[in-house]
Design a protein around this motif. Structure first.
Motif, mmCIF file in Angstrom:
data_model
loop_
_atom_site.group_PDB
_atom_site.id
_atom_site.type_symbol
_atom_site.label_atom_id
_atom_site.label_comp_id
_atom_site.label_asym_id
_atom_site.label_seq_id
_atom_site.Cartn_x
_atom_site.Cartn_y
_atom_site.Cartn_z
ATOM 1 N N SER A 33 0.847 -1.186 0.000
ATOM 2 C CA SER A 33 0.000 0.000 0.000
ATOM 3 C C SER A 33 0.887 1.242 0.000
ATOM 4 C CB SER A 33 -0.893 0.003 1.230
ATOM 5 O OG SER A 33 -0.111 0.234 2.383
ATOM 6 N N GLY A 34 0.277 2.403 -0.241
ATOM 7 C CA GLY A 34 1.043 3.647 -0.303
ATOM 8 C C GLY A 34 1.829 3.905 0.973
ATOM 9 N N GLY A 35 1.184 3.690 2.114
ATOM 10 C CA GLY A 35 1.862 3.919 3.383
ATOM 11 C C GLY A 35 3.021 2.955 3.581
ATOM 12 N N GLN A 36 2.818 1.701 3.188
ATOM 13 C CA GLN A 36 3.895 0.716 3.327
ATOM 14 C C GLN A 36 5.064 1.062 2.431
ATOM 15 O OE1 GLN A 36 1.621 -2.758 2.383
ATOM 16 N NE2 GLN A 36 1.224 -3.268 4.525
#
Lengths: 293, 268, 327
Positions: free
Chosen positions: C158-161
């Protein structure tokens, strides 16, 4: 260093894309292309150990024997077995074009990556040189050079690869040039990669799609030029079982009804170039980033 | 003010996956847009907020299938009418402003010409009269030197100016009752963003528009919207007046979203 | 939050008179960065804020030589980065690192997390394979991921990861200072808070200094010790975050702060307005860059570009008008 586990994301709701990749529509083209090419390679390899007759020996038949059980594809004017010659020819046409492609691919991509990443005056000089060279028709160039330096497998391969280099160079250069300021290239620099590593380890693998797709187009072109040189009597020795020269040898027969002498080598060339084009089509679809996630 | 102009009713839908399976993305979405009010639909990436807006405007992606529900606009089910009827509603009744205004404008025609074309399409009349109306519309959205600007191409406009032109087209050249704004200021600088939002508020008041603002920016919502619809993962989480949502949110997700927007530690 | 003086001695990163001029067609000059001075002390966060066209990202890229500066000096703990022969840059990247804006674009799509994190270790540190593997595992856990993520490719995160991986890459070789180039601007708000929390946590544990490039004033207020506001290539105001946000002095800072909406019910803002939009950076006149937009402009503003005037307590503003006429 002391390590403490941080709490994992709790609120993050974004969906992580699945590992499964979209299945490209063009798999059938890829399969057929690979199938035909594999058949040609198998025949070429088989011809090293077995052909029905010796392909280089004339007078096995009477000359212009029509296809029969003894000679499934007939014999040529000199009575050499067409099937045997056709099988041996796979070695020449396939070997020459694939070797030439491999050389052009390696040299062109390397120079192109270098020029694209560093840019500047060297890049401009290389590009202009390539443009001047490309203004000259490839087949004509190949004919003139082979005429000048003499026939022979090595010369034909070298000329063919030389004609192919500019296209690879330009493709690789354009891709690398466009991507060299992408964030992952900058990130790679900041991690301490020397420039050549940024270019070849990070940018090139992300730029090979168009280059690979072009490889098969180039292979088809190389196979055609090989055959053309053979047809014009410029490529290899006169008795070499190369498909282009076989067509030339059979062209008188076309008028008088012995169609098979030219037809089968022509069919072989068509099948080979066709399989390359199918592969190219499929590869350009598969490697198109928009078709990936 | 108490009438309802548009009602989304139990709207559910799914996307065709590459492996030809239906993946549900919207689950029984229901909300109302009150006549004359400014309603915010807020949510994060993947909440489905834009998908519903695109459905209202009849331009949902081809891979999307509606599986249930209705979208009632003045008693007409927008999901039940054909493309021709939908076209007659677009612009005349419902207008939409998109995030990237410069991409929404055609690069090969001047901005004035594009506005004039839309005016002629909606109201008929001659070309020069339409151009005069286009310039007038640009003036009303505070674009300086509208006569000169009308002769320019989209690439000569800054992002903020282009969005002003789009708003002029959607709200002035067209005369809609419902204006949908899909992240109209995302990607613009904060000073420009505030100017654009003020313009939107002013135009809506002036023309008595019903506005639907799709956004992820709760700051903008707190400031200008009357009603809020909170969406998450394809569902409506909570609806209410802006005051209620910001001062007394009932759902955990709303509370977390508010806390995250205010950069407070999320209350568990 | 420590208040750090702008003295030369304790600065880990020092930028002096940085310039970047891009030649444009017609022999004209686009002045993207016009004489920027910055000091970042060990362990502190300096935020560099501004809108698009302010030159803040150009400053960041010049400092780490992703763009070649046209002039000026940059030193890190006394060692010069600008000027420095390109060949010796690799050594500098052990001291200073960068987290990029878009985690999507800053990760090589063909490298998995393990390869991304292993690369800096292999290039900079003389470690054995086993030691590197251990460090890679340590890194993913430091940024809140698990060893299970090591074999994933960017498109499987994901974007945060992804941004967590970008952060892990930046701290892999234990730098003194990390430049954060809008690290949260492409993330959802909920993820934004987590990433900021992670950055603050890492700063505390590792004693990192941050140069935080951002347009998001709310974020700046949350994470920074000091702030420098940029407009058209120059710093117009600098000082401790608390002071600048409570008592902004420069007209541009005021306009910027008053434009940011607050996600709370019933907050009324009084906007300070500037006329029009940002001016062109091509061949700028020798005058205050805000002339023509500024509500407080005087005739004297057109006579020479003002430099920063010290207001005491490390607060400085490049506007003689507001200094002479305090409000």
């Amino acid at each position: 260093m002391k390590i403490a586990r941080l709490p994992l994301a709790t609120l993050e709701t974004s969906v992580v894309p699945s590992r499964a990749r979209r299945k490209p529509k063009s798999y059938w083209a890829l399969r057929i292309g690979i199938g035909i090419l594999a058949f040609y390679i198998a025949v070429a390899l088989l011809s090293l150990v077995w052909t029905p007759y010796d392909p280089l020996t004339p007078g096995i038949g009477d000359g212009y024997d029509a296809p029969s059980l003894a000679f499934p594809l007939g014999t040529d004017r000199l009575g050499a077995d067409m099937l045997s010659r056709l099988m041996a020819g796979a070695r020449y046409d396939l070997g020459i074009s694939l070797t030439a492609v491999a050389i052009a691919l390696t040299v062109g991509t390397t120079i192109g990556t270098f020029a694209g990443y560093y840019g500047g005056k060297v890049d401009i000089a290389i590009l202009r040189g390539v443009e001047i060279f490309q203004a000259f028709p490839g087949l004509l160039f190949a004919m003139l050079v082979v005429q000048a330096v003499g026939a022979g497998i090595t010369n034909v391969i070298l000329v063919l690869s030389f004609v192919g280099i500019p296209d690879y160079l330009r493709l690789a250069r354009a891709e690398i040039h466009a991507k060299r300021h992408w964030q992952y290239a900058e990130a790679a620099r900041m991690v301490g990669n020397p420039p050549w590593r940024v270019a070849f380890r990070h940018l090139l693998p992300n730029s090979v799609g168009p280059v690979l797709a072009f490889t098969s187009i180039n292979a088809a072109f190389s196979a055609l030029v090989t055959a053309s040189l053979g047809f014009l009597g410029l490529g290899l020795g006169p008795n070499t079982p190369e498909w282009g020269s076989m067509i030339a040898r059979g062209q008188d027969g076309v008028m008088t009804g012995q169609w098979w002498v030219s037809f089968f080598p022509g069919l072989a060339i068509m099948g080979l170039t066709g399989s390359f084009y199918l592969l190219g089509d499929a590869l350009s679809d598969i490697t198109d980033p928009r078709r990936r996630q | 003010m108490s009438g309802v102009l548009l009602e989304v009713e139990n709207y559910s839908g799914a996307f065709w996956s590459p492996t030809n399976e239906l993946v549900p993305v919207l689950h029984q979405v229901s909300y109302r847009l009150k006549t004359g009010a400014m309603t915010a639909v807020v949510g994060e990436t993947g909440s489905g907020k834009s998908l519903v807006a695109l459905s209202i405007f009849g331009i949902q992606p081809a891979a999307f299938v509606c599986t249930s529900g209705r979208i009632l606009y003045r008693d007409t089910d927008l999901l039940g009418i054909d493309e021709k009827e939908m076209r007659s509603l677009r612009g005349a009744e419902i207008s939409m402003v998109f995030q990237d205004a410069r991409a929404a404008l055609n690069p090969v025609f001047t901005v004035g010409r594009q506005l004039a074309d839309v005016y002629q399409l909606q109201h008929g009349g001659g070309r020069s009269a339409a151009m005069a109306k286009a310039i007038e519309a640009l003036r009303q959205v505070s674009i300086p030197e509208p006569e000169r600007r009308a002769r320019q191409y989209p690439h000569e406009f800054s992002g903020g100016m282009a969005q002003r032109a789009m708003i002029a087209m959607a709200a002035l050249t067209c005369r809609p009752s419902l204006l949908i704004l899909d992240e109209p200021t995302t990607g613009l600088d904060v000073t420009i963003q505030s100017d654009i939002m003020e313009l939107i508020v002013e135009l809506s008041r002036q023309r008595g528009l019903t506005t639907c603002l799709i956004t992820h920016d709760l700051g903008v919502v707190a400031e200008i919207c009357d009603e809020v619809v909170v969406m998450n993962a394809g569902r409506v989480v909570e609806t209410g007046t802006t005051e209620a949502i910001f001062t007394a949110p009932t759902e955990t997700y709303t509370r977390r979203l508010l806390a995250a927007s205010q950069l407070l530690e999320a209350a568990a | 939050m420590s208040f750090v003086n702008m003295s030369v001695g304790d600065a880990i990163l020092q930028v002096r008179d940085l310039h970047k001029i891009f030649p444009v067609e017609g022999g004209r000059r686009l002045v993207a960065v016009d004489g920027v001075d910055l000091d970042v002390a060990a362990g502190e966060t300096l935020a560099l804020v501004g809108e698009s066209g302010s030159g803040k990202s150009t400053v960041a890229r010049c400092i780490v030589r992703l763009i070649e500066p046209s002039g000026g000096e940059v030193t890190i703990d006394g060692t010069a980065i600008v000027p420095l022969p390109t060949k010796r840059l690799a050594g500098i990247y052990r001291r200073i690192q960068m987290v990029f804006q878009d985690p999507n674009a800053s990760l090589n799509p063909r490298m998995n997390v393990r390869q991304v994190l292993d690369e800096p270790l292999r290039l900079h540190l003389a470690l054995s394979g086993a030691e590197r593997a251990g460090r890679v595992r340590e890194l993913v856990e430091m940024v809140g991921l698990t060893p299970a993520h090591l074999e994933r490719y960017p498109h499987e995160l994901s974007g945060g990861q992804r941004q967590r991986v970008g952060i892990a890459r930046a701290i892999a070789v234990s730098p003194d200072i990390v430049i954060l180039d809008e690290p949260t601007s492409s993330l959802d708000v909920s993820v934004r808070g987590q990433i900021l929390g992670l950055l603050l946590d890492l700063q505390q544990r590792l004693g990192l200094a941050y140069l935080f490039i951002s347009h998001d004033l709310q974020v700046v207020q949350h994470v920074a010790d000091r702030v420098a506001v940029m407009y058209l290539g120059s710093i117009v105001e600098t000082g401790p975050v608390a002071d600048v946000f409570r008592d902004p002095r420069h007209p541009y800072t005021r306009a910027l702060l008053s434009a940011a909406p607050v996600a709370q019910w019933g907050v009324k803002r009084t906007r300070v307005r500037l006329a029009g939009e940002i001016a062109s950076a091509i061949d700028p006149p020798d005058a205050c860059r805000l002339v023509g937009r500024c509500p407080m402009a005087q005739p004297s503003c057109s006579a020479g570009k003002p430099s920063l005037i010290d207001l005491g307590q490390a607060h400085a503003v490049a506007c003689p008008v507001v200094v002479d006429r305090p409000t």
